[in-house]
Write a protein that holds these residues in place. Structure first.
Motif, PDB file in Angstrom:
ATOM      1  N   SER A  85       0.769  -1.057  -0.176  1.00  0.00           N
ATOM      2  CA  SER A  85      -0.162  -0.233   0.093  1.00  0.00           C
ATOM      3  C   SER A  85       0.739   1.334  -0.084  1.00  0.00           C
ATOM      4  N   TYR A  88       2.499   1.736  -3.403  1.00  0.00           N
ATOM      5  CA  TYR A  88       1.608   2.112  -4.147  1.00  0.00           C
ATOM      6  C   TYR A  88       1.132   3.833  -3.924  1.00  0.00           C
ATOM      7  N   ILE A 102      -8.607   6.906  -0.246  1.00  0.00           N
ATOM      8  CA  ILE A 102      -7.617   5.845   0.433  1.00  0.00           C
ATOM      9  C   ILE A 102      -7.021   6.424   1.604  1.00  0.00           C
ATOM     10  N   ASN A 105      -9.148   7.351   4.342  1.00  0.00           N
ATOM     11  CA  ASN A 105      -9.679   6.228   5.020  1.00  0.00           C
ATOM     12  C   ASN A 105      -8.170   5.638   5.919  1.00  0.00           C
ATOM     13  N   LEU A 109      -8.527   5.132   9.833  1.00  0.00           N
ATOM     14  CA  LEU A 109      -8.491   3.884  10.474  1.00  0.00           C
ATOM     15  C   LEU A 109      -7.460   3.687  11.720  1.00  0.00           C
TER      16      LEU A 109
ATOM     17  N   ARG B  26       3.495  -7.355 -17.078  1.00  0.00           N
ATOM     18  CA  ARG B  26       4.186  -7.654 -15.756  1.00  0.00           C
ATOM     19  C   ARG B  26       4.042  -6.328 -15.120  1.00  0.00           C
ATOM     20  N   GLU B  27       4.480  -5.182 -15.424  1.00  0.00           N
ATOM     21  CA  GLU B  27       4.561  -3.837 -14.711  1.00  0.00           C
ATOM     22  C   GLU B  27       2.991  -3.525 -14.362  1.00  0.00           C
ATOM     23  N   ILE B  30       1.732  -5.881 -11.621  1.00  0.00           N
ATOM     24  CA  ILE B  30       2.255  -5.336 -10.392  1.00  0.00           C
ATOM     25  C   ILE B  30       1.556  -4.139  -9.768  1.00  0.00           C
ATOM     26  N   GLU B  31       1.266  -3.340 -10.768  1.00  0.00           N
ATOM     27  CA  GLU B  31       0.517  -2.141 -10.354  1.00  0.00           C
ATOM     28  C   GLU B  31      -0.707  -2.376  -9.926  1.00  0.00           C
ATOM     29  N   LEU B  34      -0.616  -3.834  -6.357  1.00  0.00           N
ATOM     30  CA  LEU B  34      -0.469  -2.922  -5.389  1.00  0.00           C
ATOM     31  C   LEU B  34      -1.399  -1.892  -4.964  1.00  0.00           C
ATOM     32  N   LEU B  35      -2.225  -1.681  -6.113  1.00  0.00           N
ATOM     33  CA  LEU B  35      -3.515  -1.030  -6.083  1.00  0.00           C
ATOM     34  C   LEU B  35      -4.419  -1.857  -5.030  1.00  0.00           C
ATOM     35  N   ALA B  37      -3.842  -3.787  -2.679  1.00  0.00           N
ATOM     36  CA  ALA B  37      -3.389  -3.750  -1.336  1.00  0.00           C
ATOM     37  C   ALA B  37      -3.819  -2.480  -0.584  1.00  0.00           C
ATOM     38  N   ALA B  38      -3.462  -1.529  -1.551  1.00  0.00           N
ATOM     39  CA  ALA B  38      -3.892  -0.098  -1.018  1.00  0.00           C
ATOM     40  C   ALA B  38      -5.392   0.025  -0.875  1.00  0.00           C
ATOM     41  N   GLY B  39      -6.178  -0.514  -1.838  1.00  0.00           N
ATOM     42  CA  GLY B  39      -7.548  -0.509  -1.879  1.00  0.00           C
ATOM     43  C   GLY B  39      -7.946  -1.306  -0.704  1.00  0.00           C
ATOM     44  N   SER B  40      -7.509  -2.253  -0.238  1.00  0.00           N
ATOM     45  CA  SER B  40      -7.935  -3.192   0.978  1.00  0.00           C
ATOM     46  C   SER B  40      -8.211  -2.384   2.215  1.00  0.00           C
ATOM     47  N   SER B  41      -7.665  -1.217   2.555  1.00  0.00           N
ATOM     48  CA  SER B  41      -7.837  -0.445   3.711  1.00  0.00           C
ATOM     49  C   SER B  41      -9.444  -0.016   3.593  1.00  0.00           C
ATOM     50  N   VAL B  42      -9.834   0.248   2.310  1.00  0.00           N
ATOM     51  CA  VAL B  42     -11.276   0.817   2.003  1.00  0.00           C
ATOM     52  C   VAL B  42     -12.142  -0.410   2.493  1.00  0.00           C
ATOM     53  N   ILE B  44     -11.445  -2.837   4.534  1.00  0.00           N
ATOM     54  CA  ILE B  44     -11.616  -3.157   5.864  1.00  0.00           C
ATOM     55  C   ILE B  44     -12.452  -2.244   6.665  1.00  0.00           C
TER      56      ILE B  44
END
Lengths: 299, 312
Positions: A85, A88, A102, A105, A109, B26-27, B30-31, B34-35, B37-42, B44
């Motif tokens: 994260s 990114y 994000i 957020n 959190l 591949r790039e 990967i992007e 990563l997005l 992962a960052a979006g997972s906070s939303v 949560i």
């Protein structure tokens, strides 16, 4: 006779120092109190024994093993998601609505009370996903709880890598990911490591969310070991420990504090001493690492 | 070795355009990862809000919102069940108030002293030490409140019960001093030097400059520190669960025992309530109230912090 403002200035100089000293005095008092009541209980048998009805026989074996396993799962959850994260948000994120959402957020959190994380885990991990009152649930819960710490420290670390390093790498033909993987991330490892250590310390001390997800308060067994003494050295169910019931150090301490007998309070003090020494050592390490990396890196 | 680009392609004798396509793919992948992962906070956040709302909605199907707000008793586990949140909110606000009475003066004085009075060398030493204070596990603070502060307070108030809100509040106050003083110090340091210089040039001394120029200038930053401190104090669990008792008690007298919202959740969780029972759902309703309280304080605090950053 000095003017009142001058007198006030002197008074505040002394008063401020006194209050600052008082705050640190309280920390010393707290450690002193734990040492006074708990030190004589610290021994090998205290570390090697299970809890017991008899305070003088009780120990923290199941508690520290539980803490270790839970923190392991916590880090396996928080580090990959948190670092990804952070990367990114610093390196890829376009300046748009989604990024703003994000970022806000994550800030929010970080301010969610820890017990709310426990309620979320109770509803989601236990009753929707069916992970049970287990090490896995505890690790996931604390992993999400410390996620903001990992993300924020990763971002701060990445931000200190100067732009020209990236430009040099890109100019030599590396792709964006190759630049990050081989330059940006290695150079920010110090900061990320500091964040990881602080997260471990935070996870070790968390009590409330684990009570909510039903950590046990009396555990006289250890989760089954993934390795065995004989060939092939891997037990039949190497991941059974993930689904085992557990307790952790702060919950063991809470359990002892809540009992009326003074002898259990002494056990609580001893457990608190162990817990405090671990968390303080971790934080001191993090502080030293951070100042080392700040001093050493001269771009 | 990770050579890329034309050199590698030519030595490998690969079709350059196909290789480029794979690399681009591949790039992209990967992007996307990563997005995610960052979006997972939303996700949560959605998870937290969803669980609280869903379980509370079943709670409010049994209990009217009117009773929840107006009833003065909270006894969800009794046969004669009452579901008035007021006693828990009163307990929470009382301990929070005591904590603020301890933490705000100490935190601000420390911040002014650290930022304006002590030398840079001492500050460099003290600030990490303050972090250590924030690193002490809350359960250890709870032990301290119950077995050190309460007995000490009994010297002053002989009638003080073993569980009371006063000692829990004081210890929470000590806990949040590091947060308040570090955010306050940031706010004071953000005041530009020109203001300091102007005050000194007009003949003000250090004390007058600090309290009549810098503190008012950093006002919104300081308020943000208090508000974030409140949000911490409201959500604090272990100290109150250990030292303030777990009996819901509609009072604001700090010398009495009383449960807070968080202590109630702990009490229910320690028992073995069946999933889906009204007692089980009541902790989610209590959690929802707690979440709304802290969320509003956090949003307010962050808004104020943003505001003071933009001033200069």
């Amino acid at each position: 006779m000095a003017r009142p403002a001058v007198i006030m200035d002197r008074l505040f100089l002394i008063g401020g120092a006194l209050i600052t000293a008082l705050i640190f005095g309280i920390l010393m008092l707290l450690i002193g109190d734990l040492v006074q009541h708990g030190l004589h209980r610290l021994s090998w048998s205290f570390i090697q024994n299970f809890p017991s009805r008899f305070p003088e026989k009780a120990g923290i074996l199941s508690a520290w093993v539980g803490s270790l396993l839970v923190v392991l799962v916590t880090m396996l959850t928080a580090l990959p998601i948190g670092i990804a994260s952070g990367v990114y948000l610093e390196e890829y994120a376009p300046k748009n609505r989604l990024t703003a959402v994000i970022e806000i957020n994550i800030a929010n959190l970080a301010g969610v009370p820890s017990i709310i994380w426990g309620l979320m885990a109770l509803g989601l991990f236990i009753y929707v996903c069916g992970f049970g009152h287990s090490v896995l649930t505890a690790g996931f819960t604390l992993g999400l709880l410390v996620l903001p710490i990992v993300i924020i420290s990763t971002r701060e670390a990445i931000r200190t890598v100067p732009r020209r390093i990236r430009e040099a790498s890109l100019a030599l033909g590396a792709t964006k990911w190759q630049t990050i993987r081989h330059h940006v991330l290695p150079y920010s490892m110090g900061g990320i490591l500091t964040g990881a250590i602080i997260s471990i310390s935070r996870a070790l001390g968390e009590t409330a969310p684990l009570i909510t997800i039903g950590a046990l308060t009396y555990v006289a067994f250890l989760p089954s070991s993934p390795i065995s003494a004989s060939y092939p050295f891997v037990s039949a169910e190497p991941f059974a420990w993930l689904f085992s019931g557990f307790t952790v150090l702060p919950i063991q301490m809470f359990n002892w504090v809540s009992r009326p007998q003074a002898a259990f309070h002494e056990n609580a003090a001893a457990a608190g001493l162990v817990l405090l020494m671990i968390t303080l050592t971790l934080n001191v390490t993090a502080i030293i690492l951070r100042s080392r990396f700040r001093k050493r890196v001269k771009w | 070795m990770n050579w890329t680009g034309q050199e590698l392609l030519s030595t490998a004798g690969l079709d350059s355009s196909a290789e480029t396509r794979v690399r681009k793919l591949r790039e992209r992948a990967i992007e996307a990862l990563l997005l995610m992962a960052a979006g997972s906070s939303v996700l949560i956040t959605i998870g937290i809000v969803g669980v609280l709302l869903y379980e509370s909605s079943t709670f409010f199907a049994h209990v009217s919102v009117r009773d929840f707000v107006t009833d003065t008793e909270w006894t969800p586990l009794f046969s004669d069940a009452h579901f008035g949140i007021a006693p828990l909110v009163a307990g929470t606000l009382t301990t929070t108030m005591i904590a603020l009475l301890v933490a705000v003066p100490c935190g601000v004085i420390m911040a002014v002293w650290l930022s304006e009075y002590c030398s840079a060398a001492i500050r460099e030493w003290l600030k990490p030490l303050l972090e250590l204070l924030a690193a002490v596990p809350t359960v250890v603070y709870g032990y301290f409140a119950l077995l050190f502060v309460t007995p000490a307070l009994k010297q002053i108030f002989p009638e003080l019960p073993g569980f009371n809100m006063l000692s829990a509040g004081i210890v929470i106050g000590i806990m949040i001093i590091p947060y308040i003083s570090s955010i306050s110090e940031d706010a004071l340091r953000a005041v530009p030097n020109s203001l300091r210089e102007a005050a000194y040039a007009l003949g003000a001394n250090r004390f007058q400059t600090s309290w009549q120029v810098l503190v008012p200038a950093a006002y919104s930053g300081l308020t943000a520190a208090f508000v974030l401190g409140i949000s911490r104090a409201v959500g604090e669990t272990m100290v109150v669960a250990i030292a303030a008792g777990m009996q819901p008690n509609l009072t604001i007298n700090p010398l009495e025992p009383a449960a807070t919202i968080t202590a109630f959740i702990v009490q229910v969780s320690l028992g073995d309530l069946p999933h889906g029972s009204i007692g089980y759902q009541s902790i989610f309703a209590a959690g929802l109230v707690l979440m709304l309280m802290t969320l509003s304080f956090n949003v307010l605090g962050n808004l104020m912090r943003k505001k003071y950053r933009e001033v200069y």
